[in-house]
Design an enzyme around this catalytic site. Structure first.
Site, PDB file in Angstrom:
ATOM      1  N   GLY A  18       0.772  -1.235   0.000  1.00 29.94           N
ATOM      2  CA  GLY A  18       0.000   0.000   0.000  1.00 29.94           C
ATOM      3  C   GLY A  18       0.799   1.278   0.000  1.00 29.94           C
ATOM      4  O   GLY A  18       0.216   2.362   0.052  1.00 29.94           O
ATOM      5  N   GLY A  20       2.757   2.274  -2.493  1.00 30.16           N
ATOM      6  CA  GLY A  20       2.835   2.811  -3.841  1.00 30.16           C
ATOM      7  C   GLY A  20       3.975   2.282  -4.687  1.00 30.16           C
ATOM      8  O   GLY A  20       4.367   2.924  -5.669  1.00 30.16           O
ATOM      9  N   LYS A  21       4.494   1.086  -4.345  1.00 29.53           N
ATOM     10  CA  LYS A  21       5.616   0.515  -5.115  1.00 29.53           C
ATOM     11  C   LYS A  21       5.272   0.357  -6.592  1.00 29.53           C
ATOM     12  O   LYS A  21       6.050   0.742  -7.469  1.00 29.53           O
ATOM     13  CB  LYS A  21       5.995  -0.869  -4.566  1.00 29.53           C
ATOM     14  CG  LYS A  21       6.525  -0.899  -3.172  1.00 29.53           C
ATOM     15  CD  LYS A  21       6.981  -2.294  -2.799  1.00 29.53           C
ATOM     16  CE  LYS A  21       5.891  -3.343  -2.898  1.00 29.53           C
ATOM     17  NZ  LYS A  21       4.817  -3.151  -1.931  1.00 29.53           N
ATOM     18  N   THR A  22       4.117  -0.250  -6.870  1.00 37.92           N
ATOM     19  CA  THR A  22       3.759  -0.541  -8.262  1.00 37.92           C
ATOM     20  C   THR A  22       3.635   0.741  -9.073  1.00 37.92           C
ATOM     21  O   THR A  22       4.145   0.838 -10.199  1.00 37.92           O
ATOM     22  CB  THR A  22       2.450  -1.343  -8.330  1.00 37.92           C
ATOM     23  OG1 THR A  22       2.635  -2.603  -7.686  1.00 37.92           O
ATOM     24  CG2 THR A  22       2.025  -1.574  -9.770  1.00 37.92           C
ATOM     25  N   SER A  23       2.962   1.740  -8.521  1.00 35.11           N
ATOM     26  CA  SER A  23       2.776   3.000  -9.253  1.00 35.11           C
ATOM     27  C   SER A  23       4.111   3.657  -9.557  1.00 35.11           C
ATOM     28  O   SER A  23       4.345   4.129 -10.682  1.00 35.11           O
ATOM     29  CB  SER A  23       1.898   3.949  -8.430  1.00 35.11           C
ATOM     30  OG  SER A  23       0.623   3.383  -8.204  1.00 35.11           O
ATOM     31  N   ASP A  45       4.864  -9.016  -7.505  1.00 33.51           N
ATOM     32  CA  ASP A  45       3.964  -8.698  -6.394  1.00 33.51           C
ATOM     33  C   ASP A  45       2.696  -9.546  -6.511  1.00 33.51           C
ATOM     34  O   ASP A  45       2.003  -9.495  -7.527  1.00 33.51           O
ATOM     35  CB  ASP A  45       3.591  -7.218  -6.461  1.00 33.51           C
ATOM     36  CG  ASP A  45       2.831  -6.735  -5.233  1.00 33.51           C
ATOM     37  OD1 ASP A  45       2.293  -7.594  -4.511  1.00 33.51           O
ATOM     38  OD2 ASP A  45       2.781  -5.520  -5.024  1.00 33.51           O
ATOM     39  N   THR A 505      -3.821  -2.774  -2.374  1.00 32.45           N
ATOM     40  CA  THR A 505      -2.817  -3.763  -1.994  1.00 32.45           C
ATOM     41  C   THR A 505      -3.012  -4.286  -0.568  1.00 32.45           C
ATOM     42  O   THR A 505      -2.968  -5.500  -0.353  1.00 32.45           O
ATOM     43  CB  THR A 505      -1.401  -3.183  -2.174  1.00 32.45           C
ATOM     44  OG1 THR A 505      -1.239  -2.803  -3.548  1.00 32.45           O
ATOM     45  CG2 THR A 505      -0.344  -4.209  -1.826  1.00 32.45           C
TER      46      THR A 505
END
Length: 587
Positions: A18, A20-23, A45, A505
């Protein structure tokens, strides 16, 4: 952005669910491709939404992103990788060994260790096979392998023989027994991760004290095993100019600034970037491009009139506490990923029960030990304790070496000592310490913060470390007995509360935890959605937009995942001290 200065070939983004790794990983891939570099974006992930972000199916194959020249993506499904991994191990013995033995192997391979190792097994080639990645200048990984995984792969090589000889103890070595690739390939992969000329790890955190502490622990853990080239990105910082006259928004700005002023020393020396909290969902190319481009702007672009948030009719934490209190005693365990607020909620539940005059023992294994800060005082009927993970782990290692290691030769004893350096040893040792506290729940309330994970429980149940030995002995004597595992599995004695946030997430990770617990025979009693903006009263346009984005996740919890739930609003004042904890609990 400092983390994009002279970027090496491999960029890994790591952090709790949550943050913001993916973004940020997707935005980084876009930025590098925009510079004319050939980029491969890889996600391992389990809660990955890379395909959703780009609006096209990706899956477990390198897929060009048509709308972005020179960008390709790959999603490694950890669950599918883990299942294939289990099939490779169990398949050859199915039909040859008794079904009970096969089932035990399957259970031992059903936890988080297997998933982590299988995912690492999948992308090892991306680090070591030059031919496979020759077409790319940069490989961006959403979700780095944890220090936990890397330490496992650094353990000595004779896992299978050691386990078959029956010399191992309950640990993570079972999942390692099925590794088929040459150990030298794993060593090469770990070496690539530790090479600062080729690899940079980007720690992603939020401007929150608990999340920054988690990032500091991750930094130290990875640096200790050679991964020293690190940067820090503090994501989702509330822009002071967007607070307006909203008291909650102003309080958030002050709270975040205080957390940043007390940045852990381990992080303060790292190159650091800050990215403002965005009002929009980070889906689609325009939003992703604005994420990094707007990092230095200061105020996100907001609609002229933000829509009102519909009133949510949902039970608060007090409804759960009332039901818990009705039984008069029992074990209450709060579980969830880091940064979701388990410690605060555990303290709130304990204080609310003690306020009724009920004896309560509140215990934690939180390595940050900030439970005392949360309580900020004492309360009649409330006892507080802390289990020191390091202390109980050393005691457990000594106990196993004195018993199981007593009759081993030097080589086998050395292997047992390596086994006991496995990361799972600490989990098991902490569980044993918790087990001693569990017995108290027959006469009063025991509230546990940072409880053992579903992964730990599966390991214990699969290996028969305690539960099966006792069950076998007592059955032979026709004696009534209760083991800690049996107590955890009995809903009349134990209530497990899964804590999450109303974000994509954290909700997916909480659902995975619930699945792990169910495999261990433990049915979660309730979910708690913590720090909800949608449940608070807000007027700042940025918070109104955030509140709207929570509604889908709240609906997912209430209709798909939870049989019972509570919604806890984000409060203007930090819930520190008895009075504010009672307010958080809804009293």
């Amino acid at each position: 952005m400092k983390f994009l200065d002279l970027p090496p070939r491999f960029l890994f983004f790591t952090g709790k669910g949550g943050v913001g790794k993916t973004s940020i990983a997707c935005a980084t891939a876009l930025e590098l491709a925009g510079r004319g570099q050939r980029v491969l974006l890889v996600s391992t992930d389990p809660a990955s939404n890379v395909a959703q972000v780009f609006g096209l199916p990706i899956g477990n194959q390198i897929t060009p992103v048509p709308a972005v020249h020179k960008l390709s993506a790959l999603e490694i499904d950890p669950q599918a990788a883990a299942q294939a991994y289990r099939d490779r191990i169990v398949g050859p013995v199915r039909g040859l060994l008794p079904e009970s033995v096969v089932k035990g192997i399957e259970e031992q391979l059903s936890g988080a260790c297997t998933t982590e190792i299988a995912a690492f097994d999948e992308f090892t080639a991306l680090l070591t096979d030059a031919a496979l990645t020759a077409d790319f200048d940069h490989i961006v990984f959403d979700t780095a392998p944890t220090g936990h995984t890397i330490r496992l792969l650094q353990l000595p090589g004779a896992w299978s023989g050691f386990l078959e000889a029956g010399k191992g103890d309950a640990s993570c070595l079972g999942p390692l027994a099925g590794l088929e690739k040459q150990r030298s390939q794993y060593q090469a992969a770990v070496a690539a991760l530790a090479d600062p000329a080729h690899t940079r790890l980007v720690l992603v955190a939020r401007a929150q004290a608990a999340t920054l502490r988690e990032a500091a622990r991750t930094h130290s853990e990875l640096a200790a095993i050679g991964l020293s080239q690190q940067s820090l990105v503090i994501n989702g910082v509330f822009p002071p100019a967007a607070a307006g006259g909203d008291p909650l928004a102003q309080a958030l700005v002050s709270r975040e600034q205080a957390a940043l002023d007390r940045l852990p020393a381990a992080l303060a020396a790292l190159p650091t970037d800050r990215i403002d909290l965005q009002p929009f969902n980070l889906v689609g190319l325009p939003a992703l491009r604005q994420l990094l481009a707007g990092a230095a702007i200061g105020t996100p672009e907001l609609p002229a009139v933000a829509p009102a948030v519909p009133t949510i009719q949902a039970p608060g934490l007090s409804a759960l506490v009332d039901d818990i209190a009705a039984q008069g005693h029992g074990l209450v365990m709060l579980m969830g990923k880091g940064g979701v607020g388990k410690t605060t909620l555990a303290a709130a539940v304990a204080v609310a029960l003690a306020q009724r005059g009920m004896p309560v023992h509140l215990t934690t294994s939180d390595p940050a030990a900030h439970l005392a800060e949360t309580l900020d005082g004492s309360l009649e009927h409330l006892t507080v304790s802390r289990i020191d993970p390091h202390e109980v782990t050393e005691r457990y290692r000594a106990q196993v070496l004195a018993s199981k290691g007593a009759g081993l030769d030097a080589a086998a004893r050395a292997m047992l000592e390596e086994d006991l350096r496995s990361p799972c040893t600490e989990e098991i040792a902490v569980f044993q310490a918790f087990s001693r506290v569990i017995r108290e729940a027959g006469s009063h309330f025991v509230v546990m913060d940072t409880a053992p994970t579903g992964h730990t429980l599966l390991l214990l149940d699969a290996t028969g470390a305690y539960h099966r030995d006792i069950a076998r002995q007592m059955a032979a004597r026709h004696t009534h007995f209760t083991t800690p595992m049996m107590q955890l599995q009995d809903p009349r004695q134990t209530k497990v509360l899964i804590v999450t946030l109303a974000e994509t997430t954290p909700v997916l990770e909480a659902a995975q935890l619930q699945a792990d617990l169910r495999r261990a025979g433990i049915e979660p009693w309730a979910w708690v959605i913590n720090n909800s903006v949608a449940a608070a009263h807000v007027s700042a346009p940025l918070l109104l937009q955030r509140a709207h984005s929570e509604l889908r996740e709240i609906q997912a919890v209430t209709t798909e995942h939870a049989r019972r739930y509570a919604l806890v609003p984000l409060l203007q004042d930090e819930p520190i001290g008895v009075a504010r904890l009672l307010q958080l609990a809804g009293y």
